[in-house]
Motif scaffolding. Sequence first.
Motif, PDB file in Angstrom:
ATOM      1  N   GLU A   2       0.813  -1.212   0.000  1.00 37.71           N
ATOM      2  CA  GLU A   2       0.000   0.000   0.000  1.00 37.71           C
ATOM      3  C   GLU A   2       0.848   1.265   0.000  1.00 37.71           C
ATOM      4  O   GLU A   2       0.609   2.174  -0.778  1.00 37.71           O
ATOM      5  CB  GLU A   2      -0.939   0.029   1.204  1.00 37.71           C
ATOM      6  N   ASN A   3       1.862   1.345   0.853  1.00 33.26           N
ATOM      7  CA  ASN A   3       2.622   2.581   1.048  1.00 33.26           C
ATOM      8  C   ASN A   3       4.067   2.404   0.581  1.00 33.26           C
ATOM      9  O   ASN A   3       4.742   1.446   0.978  1.00 33.26           O
ATOM     10  CB  ASN A   3       2.630   2.977   2.526  1.00 33.26           C
ATOM     11  N   ILE A  19      18.305   5.774   7.768  1.00 38.32           N
ATOM     12  CA  ILE A  19      17.000   6.267   7.318  1.00 38.32           C
ATOM     13  C   ILE A  19      16.096   5.101   6.899  1.00 38.32           C
ATOM     14  O   ILE A  19      14.887   5.101   7.168  1.00 38.32           O
ATOM     15  CB  ILE A  19      17.142   7.311   6.172  1.00 38.32           C
ATOM     16  N   ILE A  20      16.670   4.101   6.258  1.00 32.85           N
ATOM     17  CA  ILE A  20      15.890   2.929   5.857  1.00 32.85           C
ATOM     18  C   ILE A  20      15.361   2.196   7.089  1.00 32.85           C
ATOM     19  O   ILE A  20      14.181   1.846   7.164  1.00 32.85           O
ATOM     20  CB  ILE A  20      16.751   1.984   4.989  1.00 32.85           C
ATOM     21  N   THR A  25      10.717   0.886  11.045  1.00 31.62           N
ATOM     22  CA  THR A  25      10.235   0.783  12.426  1.00 31.62           C
ATOM     23  C   THR A  25       8.819   1.339  12.577  1.00 31.62           C
ATOM     24  O   THR A  25       8.193   1.159  13.628  1.00 31.62           O
ATOM     25  CB  THR A  25      11.160   1.545  13.404  1.00 31.62           C
ATOM     26  N   LEU A  26       8.302   2.008  11.544  1.00 30.94           N
ATOM     27  CA  LEU A  26       6.966   2.598  11.618  1.00 30.94           C
ATOM     28  C   LEU A  26       5.891   1.517  11.615  1.00 30.94           C
ATOM     29  O   LEU A  26       6.074   0.438  11.045  1.00 30.94           O
ATOM     30  CB  LEU A  26       6.742   3.551  10.445  1.00 30.94           C
ATOM     31  N   HIS A  27       4.761   1.820  12.243  1.00 34.09           N
ATOM     32  CA  HIS A  27       3.674   0.847  12.330  1.00 34.09           C
ATOM     33  C   HIS A  27       3.004   0.638  10.979  1.00 34.09           C
ATOM     34  O   HIS A  27       2.556  -0.459  10.673  1.00 34.09           O
ATOM     35  CB  HIS A  27       2.640   1.305  13.364  1.00 34.09           C
ATOM     36  N   ASN A  28       2.913   1.696  10.189  1.00 33.00           N
ATOM     37  CA  ASN A  28       2.325   1.548   8.855  1.00 33.00           C
ATOM     38  C   ASN A  28       3.230   0.653   8.010  1.00 33.00           C
ATOM     39  O   ASN A  28       4.448   0.622   8.178  1.00 33.00           O
ATOM     40  CB  ASN A  28       2.179   2.911   8.174  1.00 33.00           C
ATOM     41  N   PRO A  99      11.135  10.586   9.570  1.00 35.06           N
ATOM     42  CA  PRO A  99      10.352   9.452   9.077  1.00 35.06           C
ATOM     43  C   PRO A  99       9.039   9.251   9.827  1.00 35.06           C
ATOM     44  O   PRO A  99       8.062   8.767   9.250  1.00 35.06           O
ATOM     45  CB  PRO A  99      11.294   8.259   9.289  1.00 35.06           C
ATOM     46  N   ALA A 100       8.984   9.629  11.101  1.00 36.22           N
ATOM     47  CA  ALA A 100       7.757   9.470  11.886  1.00 36.22           C
ATOM     48  C   ALA A 100       6.602  10.279  11.305  1.00 36.22           C
ATOM     49  O   ALA A 100       5.426   9.950  11.533  1.00 36.22           O
ATOM     50  CB  ALA A 100       8.010   9.872  13.335  1.00 36.22           C
TER      51      ALA A 100
END
Length: 265
Positions: A2-3, A19-20, A25-28, A99-100
């Motif tokens: 999706e993203n 950065i990768i 680590t994001l939930h999305n 990134p957050a």
Amino acid sequence: MENLVIIPTYNEKDNIENIIKAVFTLHNNFHVLVIDDGSPDGTAQIVKQLQTVFPGKLFIEERKGKLGLGTAYIHGFKWAIAKGYNFICEMDADFSHNPADLSRLVEACRDKGADLAVGSRYTKGGAVANWPRNRIFLSKGASLYTRIITWMPVMDPTAGFVCYRRQTLEAMNLDGITFVGYAFQIEMKFAAWKLKFKIAEVPITFVDRKFGVSKMNKGIVKEGILGVLKLRWQSLFKDYHARMKSKPEAVTDFTSEKVMAESNS
């Protein structure tokens, strides 16, 4: 699927791994596409090593030579459309974009009706940190200049932290985007605005890079100054709206080229 986050790179070995990992680590459920313009410092090799850690989520497209920010993103947009991603983000590799904040940009498009969401330094709640005064003056001046000339109602038209709906990019003639430097960011927003897409600005705090070297130079500044005038002129006296509408064969051609390249490799 999706993203997707597109990160263009040139000599970003000091930042690219961190950065990768920060994005993953994001939930999305974000995937990452790195587009590297032949970085002599080994940026691409670092990404390839990380692909074994993040299989099926981290991708790289390598290009020969420094071909420009704009062409890197156009390449990435076509790649993302061909792969079927719904929300396509662009972000710098140097942590100037947090990134957050990616999740908030996607939410603005997915849940709040925006066709593209801009991570904005100059809308209410936005800020800049650790930037020298001359860069702040140049950036704010460029934003004001762009708004005055184009009448585009975007407080941060030069921003490079953006999320697009796939349908927005599909509706645009990406091959009609002509600028390759930071003026590319202005042209994309201008084209979207002229095509009557809804642009939302999400406040962010922009932080100056700690590692690596800025790609800003006099040529980029000149392109921005003259490019804004060119955009305004084209929109007044030519059928800019029609020219910027999508040509579906552009993505089809891109997919065909990829298939041929992979079969020959």
